[in-house]
Design a protein around this motif. Structure first.
Motif, PDB file in Angstrom:
ATOM      1  N   MET A 134      59.498   6.460 -25.200  1.00  0.00           N
ATOM      2  CA  MET A 134      59.148   7.852 -25.448  1.00  0.00           C
ATOM      3  C   MET A 134      60.119   8.796 -24.746  1.00  0.00           C
ATOM      4  N   ILE A 135      60.329   8.578 -23.449  1.00  0.00           N
ATOM      5  CA  ILE A 135      61.218   9.452 -22.693  1.00  0.00           C
ATOM      6  C   ILE A 135      62.172   8.600 -21.878  1.00  0.00           C
ATOM      7  N   ASN A 136      63.459   8.810 -22.102  1.00  0.00           N
ATOM      8  CA  ASN A 136      64.485   8.141 -21.305  1.00  0.00           C
ATOM      9  C   ASN A 136      65.185   9.185 -20.457  1.00  0.00           C
ATOM     10  N   ILE A 137      65.284   8.906 -19.184  1.00  0.00           N
ATOM     11  CA  ILE A 137      65.914   9.831 -18.246  1.00  0.00           C
ATOM     12  C   ILE A 137      67.289   9.292 -17.873  1.00  0.00           C
ATOM     13  N   ASP A 138      68.280  10.164 -17.881  1.00  0.00           N
ATOM     14  CA  ASP A 138      69.630   9.798 -17.463  1.00  0.00           C
ATOM     15  C   ASP A 138      69.815  10.276 -16.025  1.00  0.00           C
ATOM     16  N   SER A 139      69.702   9.353 -15.104  1.00  0.00           N
ATOM     17  CA  SER A 139      69.787   9.720 -13.683  1.00  0.00           C
ATOM     18  C   SER A 139      71.189  10.179 -13.293  1.00  0.00           C
ATOM     19  N   ARG A 140      72.188   9.886 -14.113  1.00  0.00           N
ATOM     20  CA  ARG A 140      73.564  10.314 -13.816  1.00  0.00           C
ATOM     21  C   ARG A 140      73.867  11.699 -14.364  1.00  0.00           C
ATOM     22  N   SER A 141      72.961  12.232 -15.179  1.00  0.00           N
ATOM     23  CA  SER A 141      73.174  13.538 -15.786  1.00  0.00           C
ATOM     24  C   SER A 141      73.106  14.643 -14.738  1.00  0.00           C
ATOM     25  N   SER A 142      73.872  15.695 -14.982  1.00  0.00           N
ATOM     26  CA  SER A 142      73.813  16.847 -14.075  1.00  0.00           C
ATOM     27  C   SER A 142      72.596  17.724 -14.408  1.00  0.00           C
ATOM     28  N   LYS A 143      71.968  17.457 -15.553  1.00  0.00           N
ATOM     29  CA  LYS A 143      70.783  18.224 -15.960  1.00  0.00           C
ATOM     30  C   LYS A 143      69.587  17.757 -15.134  1.00  0.00           C
ATOM     31  N   PRO A 144      68.827  18.687 -14.563  1.00  0.00           N
ATOM     32  CA  PRO A 144      67.654  18.303 -13.774  1.00  0.00           C
ATOM     33  C   PRO A 144      66.687  17.441 -14.587  1.00  0.00           C
ATOM     34  N   ILE A 145      66.010  16.529 -13.909  1.00  0.00           N
ATOM     35  CA  ILE A 145      65.114  15.578 -14.563  1.00  0.00           C
ATOM     36  C   ILE A 145      63.999  16.300 -15.325  1.00  0.00           C
ATOM     37  N   TYR A 146      63.420  17.345 -14.733  1.00  0.00           N
ATOM     38  CA  TYR A 146      62.326  18.035 -15.415  1.00  0.00           C
ATOM     39  C   TYR A 146      62.807  18.650 -16.723  1.00  0.00           C
ATOM     40  N   GLU A 147      64.060  19.118 -16.767  1.00  0.00           N
ATOM     41  CA  GLU A 147      64.612  19.679 -18.002  1.00  0.00           C
ATOM     42  C   GLU A 147      64.833  18.577 -19.042  1.00  0.00           C
ATOM     43  N   GLN A 148      65.224  17.394 -18.601  1.00  0.00           N
ATOM     44  CA  GLN A 148      65.385  16.267 -19.516  1.00  0.00           C
ATOM     45  C   GLN A 148      64.036  15.897 -20.135  1.00  0.00           C
ATOM     46  N   ILE A 149      62.989  15.924 -19.314  1.00  0.00           N
ATOM     47  CA  ILE A 149      61.637  15.606 -19.805  1.00  0.00           C
ATOM     48  C   ILE A 149      61.211  16.636 -20.846  1.00  0.00           C
ATOM     49  N   ILE A 150      61.410  17.913 -20.548  1.00  0.00           N
ATOM     50  CA  ILE A 150      61.072  18.990 -21.476  1.00  0.00           C
ATOM     51  C   ILE A 150      61.808  18.786 -22.799  1.00  0.00           C
ATOM     52  N   GLU A 151      63.109  18.532 -22.705  1.00  0.00           N
ATOM     53  CA  GLU A 151      63.935  18.352 -23.897  1.00  0.00           C
ATOM     54  C   GLU A 151      63.444  17.178 -24.744  1.00  0.00           C
ATOM     55  N   LYS A 152      63.128  16.063 -24.096  1.00  0.00           N
ATOM     56  CA  LYS A 152      62.686  14.868 -24.830  1.00  0.00           C
ATOM     57  C   LYS A 152      61.328  15.083 -25.488  1.00  0.00           C
ATOM     58  N   ILE A 153      60.415  15.742 -24.796  1.00  0.00           N
ATOM     59  CA  ILE A 153      59.099  15.997 -25.391  1.00  0.00           C
ATOM     60  C   ILE A 153      59.240  16.954 -26.570  1.00  0.00           C
ATOM     61  N   LYS A 154      60.039  18.010 -26.424  1.00  0.00           N
ATOM     62  CA  LYS A 154      60.250  18.937 -27.532  1.00  0.00           C
ATOM     63  C   LYS A 154      60.908  18.217 -28.713  1.00  0.00           C
ATOM     64  N   GLU A 155      61.870  17.351 -28.430  1.00  0.00           N
ATOM     65  CA  GLU A 155      62.529  16.581 -29.484  1.00  0.00           C
ATOM     66  C   GLU A 155      61.525  15.676 -30.203  1.00  0.00           C
ATOM     67  N   ASN A 156      60.658  15.013 -29.438  1.00  0.00           N
ATOM     68  CA  ASN A 156      59.644  14.137 -30.040  1.00  0.00           C
ATOM     69  C   ASN A 156      58.655  14.920 -30.900  1.00  0.00           C
ATOM     70  N   ILE A 157      58.359  16.152 -30.507  1.00  0.00           N
ATOM     71  CA  ILE A 157      57.468  16.998 -31.315  1.00  0.00           C
ATOM     72  C   ILE A 157      58.169  17.383 -32.618  1.00  0.00           C
TER      73      ILE A 157
END
Length: 123
Positions: free
Chosen positions: A1-24
């Motif tokens: 459902m949600i994959n987090i890229d720990s190497r990304s410069s994007k904050p984790i909470y923003e990655q979660i938001i993006e993935k949930i919005k994408e899934n919707i």
């Protein structure tokens, strides 16, 4: 459902938001679907619960999800997009950077529009 890229410069909470919005948008999460609780999602993706809570709070502020006390967190039934001028400016700035990069690698306007259409059709 949600994959987090720990190497990304994007904050984790923003990655979660993006993935949930994408899934919707993709229909993976449908209106009325129940999301995992903060603790459940935190343990699933091994992230601090406070980070999940921050993402959920932001999604609730965007009216993408709703919290029903005692029942859980759900994708909203009747999402109505709200034009956010600040977000629109951010999108324009991102697109400007993409156009500049595309120009420097030889991608013309038609090819860019074709790429945008392909990506848009995925949703």
């Amino acid at each position: 459902m949600i994959n987090i890229d720990s190497r990304s410069s994007k904050p984790i909470y923003e990655q979660i938001i993006e993935k949930i919005k994408e899934n919707i948008i993709k229909g993976i999460l449908k209106p009325g679907d129940k999301l995992p609780s903060v603790r459940e999602l935190a343990s699933l993706i091994t992230i601090n619960p406070n980070t999940i809570s921050k993402a959920y709070n932001e999604l609730e502020r965007m009216s993408a999800i709703e919290v029903i006390r005692g029942k859980g967190t759900f994708v909203v039934e009747n999402f109505q997009p709200i034009m956010d001028e600040e977000k629109l400016k951010e999108i324009r700035d991102h697109m400007k950077k993409i156009i500049i990069e595309a120009h420097y690698i030889g991608v013309d306007k038609n090819k860019l529009i074709e790429i945008l259409s392909e990506i848009y059709s995925e949703f």
